[in-house]
Each structure stands twice: as structure tokens, then as C-alpha cells.
Scaffold this active site. Structure first.
Site, PDB file in Angstrom:
ATOM      1  CG  HIS A   1       2.257  22.883  36.994  1.00  0.00           C
ATOM      2  ND1 HIS A   1       2.537  24.213  37.159  1.00  0.00           N
ATOM      3  CD2 HIS A   1       3.462  22.275  36.801  1.00  0.00           C
ATOM      4  CE1 HIS A   1       3.843  24.402  37.057  1.00  0.00           C
ATOM      5  NE2 HIS A   1       4.420  23.245  36.837  1.00  0.00           N
TER       6      HIS A   1
ATOM      7  CG  PHE B   1       5.578  26.269  28.125  1.00  0.00           C
ATOM      8  CD1 PHE B   1       5.227  27.534  27.661  1.00  0.00           C
ATOM      9  CD2 PHE B   1       6.793  25.748  27.739  1.00  0.00           C
ATOM     10  CE1 PHE B   1       6.071  28.241  26.820  1.00  0.00           C
ATOM     11  CE2 PHE B   1       7.639  26.449  26.902  1.00  0.00           C
ATOM     12  CZ  PHE B   1       7.284  27.698  26.442  1.00  0.00           C
ATOM     13  CB  CYS B   2       1.304  24.994  33.398  1.00  0.00           C
ATOM     14  SG  CYS B   2       0.512  26.565  33.695  1.00  0.00           S
ATOM     15  CB  ALA B   3       5.375  21.478  32.140  1.00  0.00           C
TER      16      ALA B   3
END
Ligand SMILES: Cc1ncc(COP(=O)(O)O)c(C=O)c1O
Length: 458
Positions: free
Chosen positions: A129, A375-377
Site C-alpha cells: 500500500h 500484509f498491507c498488500a
């Protein structure tokens, strides 16, 4: 880009000493074990060398850039020589700027703030992100997830061929995925970008701690990374690269340090002359300890022989992947396939298990710290899981039905400080949990899966 492989096993080194290597944690089943930190991709432990360097400098700490005193001058020299060390670590070109920020997120937001107004930005949907989101004021094209490195290049080539050829353009790409650990073909993407008159920024948050990064050899325009993933957890990050867009833009933060001259105007306003060097985007009192710690980590990795560290990490990657491959219920997430070169970041799901439950059991019953989630993805992990993008996943109903898709994943990640024992314990723990089940009951508390201490042992 290829991973440096051990030319010969004798070139492989031992783990670098890190803080916390002897810390013990309680097990829910009784007793204590040394903590196995296997969440390096989030934040790596501090190198002992970094800690020692910071401790040795701490009594001499002084204000940077403004003070007339001896310690201020010493601290200023240290701060500026840290910039040189980082430039050397990244193989910067003579006219590149090294700007100190708080983190990779901060670095990429800084770059997003200085791109020319009509810039077209190209970013893969697979990015973290921090790379995906900062480009709000630019014209962004999100590129679909490629399934091979060659497809990544083709996708970019196609998108760039369709762009307005006269305006500025920027490609943003990760060096190593924070989900799969897979290396992206950075050099080829940089060549494609430049062939179409675009620039490229490398998100090296996961690459720099695991692999040498050479900005000149890769021919990327900027590199961003974070100290806390590079064994230097004191709150600093780096944006290094081409000076022109940085010099032409308004300062990221307005304030002291960024301004060379400030004067009242006769009409009552204020005239400002901003610095054109890195200081332009470093307003406010800098984090000299954070910056020095990054320089210390860069030196430590270089002096240890980065290629040897890479070679050892590759052995650990092979061991983890071989161990997971022996468990049919485990599915390792991959965009580019089994043969893709990768760093020590591996995500997986376990059939019949909710990932939060599995990660909680690794912690509570084995003293192993991994991470579970997206995981911020989010777009990438949901693509890899084939899951409903809307569904957040719950620990409350821990066991998924066999064959049912997990809603989040488990990530194990490691690096220069990881001893073999942590890897062996992890592989054994995965096998035991899958084959025998957890020894404890778990429940959801504040959105986290935790051992139910009121419950009897399973
Ligand atoms: C690939 C990648 N890019 C960017 C970031 C953001 O780093 P930071 O949180 O240090 O800003 C991360 C953090 O996990 C990452 O893995």
C-alpha cells in the site's frame, strides 16, 4: 534480477548478532523458549553492531546543522557522513540526492508530492500500500498482476506505449514482494520505462535488507527503503536518486532547515528562498540517531560481506520451502512460480486452518513470531488467495473446512540475524500443528486470535 547464489558453501557466513537473540518468552503449555523472531519483513531486530554504534555515539549527541558547539559540529559531521555512507551503499550516481525521511512510506509520499503536475504514474496492483496509494494527485494507471517476470515487463511496455508520450511519467515497482518474497525484474522494467521516456522508483523496503541494491547498475531513478527493516529501528528512512524533480518542487515540509533565507516583504508577506539540496525536503530537526543507525547498518552488512549473507539466507529459504513442501495441507503463495528467485519472505495458507489461529498457535505453543493477515498488500494477497475482496476473515470460527479458501495468510520472514534453530523449530512446528492439531483452545480478543487461558488444554 537474480539472487546472488553461494558460489561455494565455504563463502556462507554465520548469522549476524542481533538484539533479543536470547530473550525468552512463556509458552501457554508451560515453560519458556527463546523467542524466534520470524517477522523480519515487518521489522527486523536491531543489529548488535548498530546498537553498539548508537550507544557509543549517544553521549556525543548534539543538535545538527545549527549549533556552534563541539558536539553539534561532531553530530553534523556524523549526519552528513551518514549520507555519504548510504549513497555508497546504494551505489548512487554523483548527482543523486540522498534524503532522510521517516520510512519507505514517507519516502514514497515525498516523491508523490514532487512529481510534476501532469505526471502519469504506473503502478502494479500487487504493490504494498505504501507504493500503491500515495499517487492521489497524479494520473495513476494500475497494472494487472503479472504471472511471470516477463509478463510484468510486457504489461508495462503495453501501458507505456499507450501513454501520452509528451508528458512526464513514473513507474513504481517493488524490488522484492513483501508477500511472496519474489524478486521483480527491476533492471528490465527500468529499461522499459526509460525506453518510453518514463522514470522509475524502486520500493526497496524488502530488497535492501536482503540483497545489495545498486541504483546505477539497476538504472532506476529513485530508491526508497526503511531503517527498521534494515536492522536499524530508530525511525529513519531513505529516498535516494535524481535531484531535478526534488529541486523543482515545493518543500515536502515547510520550515527551518529547508529554507536558506526568509525575509519580511514590504507588503507584509514573507519571502522564502528554499535550499536546492537534500535539506529542501528535510525541514525540522533531523533524527540524527535514526540516520546514523542506518549508516551503521549499511556498513555492517557491507563489511560482513553482503553476498555471503545472501547466500546463507538462500539456504534458509530452501530449508523453509522444502519443509513446507512436505506438508500437503500447506499452500505457499506465489505470483511467479516455484523457480522464481526470492528473498527470505514466504507466505502460505494451511488447509483446514484459519491463518490467525495458526499464527497464534505458533506463538503461544512454540515461541515463534510470524505475521498473519493481508500484509498491507490487500489486492495482491486476495488475488493469490482467490478470496472475496470484501471478506475480512475471522478467528472466531478458527477451523476452515478442508478445501475451503483461507481469507488471510501466514507470513514467515527472516534474514541476516536468523539462526538455523529458528528455521528448524518453525518447520517442526508447522508439521506438528498440521498433523496433531493445536494443544490449546483459542478465542478472538480485540480482533486478535489468542490462547483462551480460561479453557482447559485440548
Ligand atoms: C514492499 C514494502 N514497501 C513499503 C513498505 C512500507 O514500509 P514502512 O512501513 O517502513 O514505511 C513495506 C512495509 O512492510 C513493504 O514491505
Amino acid at each position: 534480477m537474480s539472487v546472488v547464489t553461494a558460489a561455494a558453501d565455504q563463502s556462507v557466513c554465520t548469522p549476524l548478532p542481533v538484539l533479543g537473540k536470547d530473550v525468552t518468552v512463556p509458552l501457554v503449555t508451560g515453560g519458556e523458549v527463546t523467542y524466534a523472531a520470524l517477522d523480519y519483513a515487518a521489522s527486523a531486530p536491531a543489529l548488535q553492531r548498530v546498537w553498539d554504534d548508537v550507544a557509543a555515539y549517544a553521549p556525543y549527541y548534539g543538535s545538527v546543522h545549527r549549533g556552534a558547539g563541539y558536539l553539534s559540529q561532531l553530530s553534523t559531521d556524523l549526519f552528513e557522513s551518514s549520507r555519504k555512507t548510504v549513497a555508497e551503499f546504494l551505489g548512487c550516481r554523483a548527482d543523486d540526492q540522498v534524503i532522510f525521511t521517516r520510512s519507505t512510506t514517507d519516502s514514497l509520499n515525498l516523491l508523490a508530492a514532487v512529481v510534476p503536475a501532469d505526471c502519469q504514474v504506473f503502478v502494479y496492483e500487487t504493490e504494498h500500500h505504501a507504493s500503491l496509494l500515495p499517487w492521489r494527485d497524479a494520473r495513476v494507471t494500475y497494472l494487472n498482476a503479472p504471472r511471470t517476470p516477463a509478463q510484468a515487463v510486457e504489461t508495462l511496455e503495453r501501458a507505456l506505449a499507450d501513454r501520452d508520450p509528451y508528458g512526464p511519467a513514473l513507474v513504481c515497482v517493488t524490488g522484492a514482494s513483501n508477500v511472496t518474497g519474489e524478486l521483480w525484474p527491476v533492471k528490465e522494467l527500468a529499461a522499459a520505462a526509460h525506453a518510453h521516456g518514463a522514470r522509475i522508483v524502486l520500493d526497496a523496503a524488502q530488497l535492501a535488507p536482503h540483497h545489495p541494491v545498486d541504483i546505477d547498475d539497476l538504472d532506476v531513478d529513485w530508491v526508497a527503503f526503511s531503517g527498521h527493516k534494515l536492522y536499524a529501528p530508530f525511525g529513519s528512512g531513505v529516498l535516494a536518486g535524481r535531484a531535478d524533480w526534488l529541486q523543482d518542487a515545493e518543500p515536502y515540509l515547510a520550515g527551518g532547515g529547508a529554507s536558506r533565507k526568509v525575509a519580511r516583504r514590504t507588503d507584509g508577506g514573507v519571502d522564502v528562498e528554499w535550499h536546492s539540496t537534500a535539506a529542501r525536503h528535510e525541514a525540522g530537526s533531523p533524527n540524527v540517531i535514526g540516520v546514523y543507525s542506518i549508516a551503521s547498518a549499511c556498513k555492517a552488512l557491507t563489511e560482513a560481506g553482503f553476498d555471503r549473507l545472501v547466500a546463507r539466507e538462500q539456504q534458509l529459504v530452501t530449508r523453509v520451502r522444502a519443509g513446507l513442501a512436505e506438508v500437503p495441507e500447506v499452500k505457499v503463495l506465489s505470483l511467479f512460480g516455484d523457480d522464481a528467485p526470492r528473498v527470505g519472505v514466504i507466505s502460505f495458507v494451511v488447509e483446514g486452518w484459519n491463518s490467525s489461529h495458526f499464527a497464534a498457535a505458533l506463538s503461544a505453543e512454540y515461541g515463534i513470531g510470524v505475521r498473519d493477515g493481508l500484509f498491507c498488500a490487500h489486492p495482491l494477497v486476495r488475488t493469490l488467495l482467490g478470496s472475496d475482496p470484501q471478506d475480512p476473515g475471522e478467528c472466531g470460527a478458527p477451523e476452515a473446512e478442508p478445501g475451503e479458501r483461507s481469507l488471510n495468510a501466514i507470513r514467515v520472514s527472516f534474514g541476516a540475524g536468523t539462526p538455523d534453530e529458528h528455521i528448524e523449530r518453525f518447520v517442526r512446528a508447522v508439521k506438528e500443528l498440521v498433523n496433531k492439531g493445536a494443544q490449546w483452545k483459542y478465542r478472538t480478543e480485540d480482533g486478535r486470535c489468542v490462547p483462551d487461558r480460561g479453557a482447559a488444554q485440548v
